[in-house]
Design an enzyme around this catalytic site. Structure first.
Site, mmCIF file in Angstrom:
data_model
loop_
_atom_site.group_PDB
_atom_site.id
_atom_site.type_symbol
_atom_site.label_atom_id
_atom_site.label_comp_id
_atom_site.label_asym_id
_atom_site.label_seq_id
_atom_site.Cartn_x
_atom_site.Cartn_y
_atom_site.Cartn_z
ATOM 1 N N LYS A 178 4.166 7.133 1.851
ATOM 2 C CA LYS A 178 5.183 6.612 0.928
ATOM 3 C C LYS A 178 5.456 7.644 -0.172
ATOM 4 O O LYS A 178 4.735 8.639 -0.302
ATOM 5 C CB LYS A 178 4.682 5.286 0.348
ATOM 6 C CG LYS A 178 4.503 4.189 1.413
ATOM 7 C CD LYS A 178 4.005 2.899 0.768
ATOM 8 C CE LYS A 178 3.812 1.805 1.799
ATOM 9 N NZ LYS A 178 3.393 0.523 1.168
ATOM 10 N N TYR B 190 11.455 -3.502 5.898
ATOM 11 C CA TYR B 190 10.631 -4.528 5.250
ATOM 12 C C TYR B 190 11.293 -5.915 5.313
ATOM 13 O O TYR B 190 11.024 -6.759 4.454
ATOM 14 C CB TYR B 190 10.370 -4.141 3.795
ATOM 15 C CG TYR B 190 9.266 -3.106 3.636
ATOM 16 C CD1 TYR B 190 7.981 -3.325 4.127
ATOM 17 C CD2 TYR B 190 9.491 -1.903 2.960
ATOM 18 C CE1 TYR B 190 6.962 -2.387 3.970
ATOM 19 C CE2 TYR B 190 8.477 -0.964 2.789
ATOM 20 C CZ TYR B 190 7.217 -1.212 3.298
ATOM 21 O OH TYR B 190 6.202 -0.291 3.138
ATOM 22 N N ASN C 18 0.480 2.096 -2.958
ATOM 23 C CA ASN C 18 -0.655 2.195 -2.028
ATOM 24 C C ASN C 18 -0.494 3.281 -0.963
ATOM 25 O O ASN C 18 -1.081 3.216 0.108
ATOM 26 C CB ASN C 18 -0.994 0.815 -1.432
ATOM 27 C CG ASN C 18 0.132 0.249 -0.594
ATOM 28 O OD1 ASN C 18 1.187 0.863 -0.461
ATOM 29 N ND2 ASN C 18 -0.088 -0.915 -0.025
ATOM 30 N N HIS D 72 2.000 3.499 4.823
ATOM 31 C CA HIS D 72 2.361 2.336 5.636
ATOM 32 C C HIS D 72 1.817 2.526 7.039
ATOM 33 O O HIS D 72 1.802 3.643 7.555
ATOM 34 C CB HIS D 72 3.893 2.205 5.714
ATOM 35 C CG HIS D 72 4.334 1.268 6.809
ATOM 36 N ND1 HIS D 72 4.379 -0.093 6.638
ATOM 37 C CD2 HIS D 72 4.681 1.498 8.106
ATOM 38 C CE1 HIS D 72 4.765 -0.663 7.782
ATOM 39 N NE2 HIS D 72 4.959 0.281 8.685
ATOM 40 N N GLU E 72 9.647 -0.340 14.607
ATOM 41 C CA GLU E 72 9.678 0.639 13.511
ATOM 42 C C GLU E 72 9.944 2.046 14.052
ATOM 43 O O GLU E 72 10.698 2.812 13.447
ATOM 44 C CB GLU E 72 8.360 0.570 12.724
ATOM 45 C CG GLU E 72 8.225 -0.739 11.950
ATOM 46 C CD GLU E 72 6.844 -0.966 11.334
ATOM 47 O OE1 GLU E 72 5.967 -0.085 11.479
ATOM 48 O OE2 GLU E 72 6.643 -2.024 10.707
HETATM 49 P P1 IDP Z 1 0.931 -3.624 4.434
HETATM 50 O O1 IDP Z 1 1.664 -2.412 3.900
HETATM 51 O O2 IDP Z 1 -0.560 -3.486 4.244
HETATM 52 O O3 IDP Z 1 1.316 -3.965 5.842
HETATM 53 P P2 IDP Z 1 2.623 -5.824 3.582
HETATM 54 O O4 IDP Z 1 2.159 -7.209 3.299
HETATM 55 O O5 IDP Z 1 3.410 -5.582 4.835
HETATM 56 O O6 IDP Z 1 1.337 -4.859 3.516
HETATM 57 O O7 IDP Z 1 3.477 -5.350 2.331
HETATM 58 C C1 IDP Z 1 4.252 -4.177 2.394
HETATM 59 C C2 IDP Z 1 4.085 -3.404 1.108
HETATM 60 O O8 IDP Z 1 4.609 -4.147 0.038
HETATM 61 C C3 IDP Z 1 2.646 -3.120 0.725
HETATM 62 O O9 IDP Z 1 2.106 -1.985 1.384
HETATM 63 C C4 IDP Z 1 2.767 -2.897 -0.758
HETATM 64 O O10 IDP Z 1 3.224 -1.580 -1.065
HETATM 65 C C5 IDP Z 1 3.865 -3.881 -1.138
HETATM 66 N N1 IDP Z 1 3.276 -5.122 -1.633
HETATM 67 C C6 IDP Z 1 2.686 -6.099 -0.925
HETATM 68 N N2 IDP Z 1 2.245 -7.084 -1.709
HETATM 69 C C7 IDP Z 1 2.561 -6.714 -2.976
HETATM 70 C C8 IDP Z 1 2.372 -7.299 -4.260
HETATM 71 O O11 IDP Z 1 1.808 -8.382 -4.412
HETATM 72 N N3 IDP Z 1 2.849 -6.593 -5.329
HETATM 73 C C9 IDP Z 1 3.478 -5.405 -5.217
HETATM 74 N N4 IDP Z 1 3.671 -4.809 -4.033
HETATM 75 C C10 IDP Z 1 3.217 -5.446 -2.922
HETATM 76 MG MG MG Z 2 3.153 -4.595 6.605
#
Ligand code: IDP
Ligand code: MG
Length: 154
Positions: free
Chosen positions: A14, A54, A117, A120, A131
């Site tokens: 990212k 997303y 984080n 992805h 994807e």
């Molecule tokens: P993942 O990336 O581990 O698959 P997902 O639930 O698909 O997690 O969420 C996609 C992305 O959205 C996450 O990697 C993170 O960057 C962001 N995200 C998820 N939950 C939150 C939150 O509660 N606050 C802010 N960003 C979030």
């Molecule tokens: Mg995800």
């Protein structure tokens, strides 16, 4: 069913990971593990493209901020192939919230905030294929590695 040594997953560094110079480290981790790199590029996706990627999270309170974060700079898009690539890729990334990610994982080593984080990874084989088609409409290169039998039981 025989294990699929050709399973593919979509992994993306990212904007925060690109900006912090972590692309090389993330590539190295997947290479060392034995996965085969079959596509890679730096990309500046549009808002519409990211909303497609997303789509399942649309409506979540963090969605607009997350899209802004994803638009803050280029991403590094990759496809990795190998045994259990989707599940193992997720293990290598760590938990969505870096505070819950173990040391030794990418997020556990480099991140603190869920909204920053670093990377992805596809969460299912079906989503990986979707994807890959979204990010690499030009298609994927096919090639054979010379040491497949040193990585896989073939
Ligand atoms: P993942 O990336 O581990 O698959 P997902 O639930 O698909 O997690 O969420 C996609 C992305 O959205 C996450 O990697 C993170 O960057 C962001 N995200 C998820 N939950 C939150 C939150 O509660 N606050 C802010 N960003 C979030
Ligand atoms: Mg995800």
């Amino acid at each position: 069913m025989a294990p699929n040594i050709r399973e593919r997953t979509y992994i993306m560094v990212k904007p925060d990971g690109v900006d912090r110079g972590l692309v090389g480290d993330i590539i190295a981790r997947f290479e060392r593990r034995g996965f085969k790199l079959i596509a890679a590029k730096l990309a500046s996706p549009s808002k519409e493209h990211l909303e497609k990627h997303y789509a399942d999270l649309m409506g979540k309170p963090f969605f607009p901020g997350m899209i802004q974060y994803m638009l803050s700079g280029p991403v590094f898009a990759m496809v990795w192939e190998g045994l259990d690539a989707v599940k193992t890729g997720r293990v290598m990334l760590g938990a969505t919230n870096p505070l819950e990610s173990g040391p030794g994982t990418i997020r556990g080593d480099y991140a603190l905030a869920v909204g920053r984080n670093i990377c992805h990874g596809s969460d299912s084989v079906e989503n990986a294929e979707k994807e890959i088609a979204l990010w690499f409409p030009e298609g994927i290169l096919q090639y054979t590695r010379s040491q497949e039998s040193k990585v896989f039981e073939i």
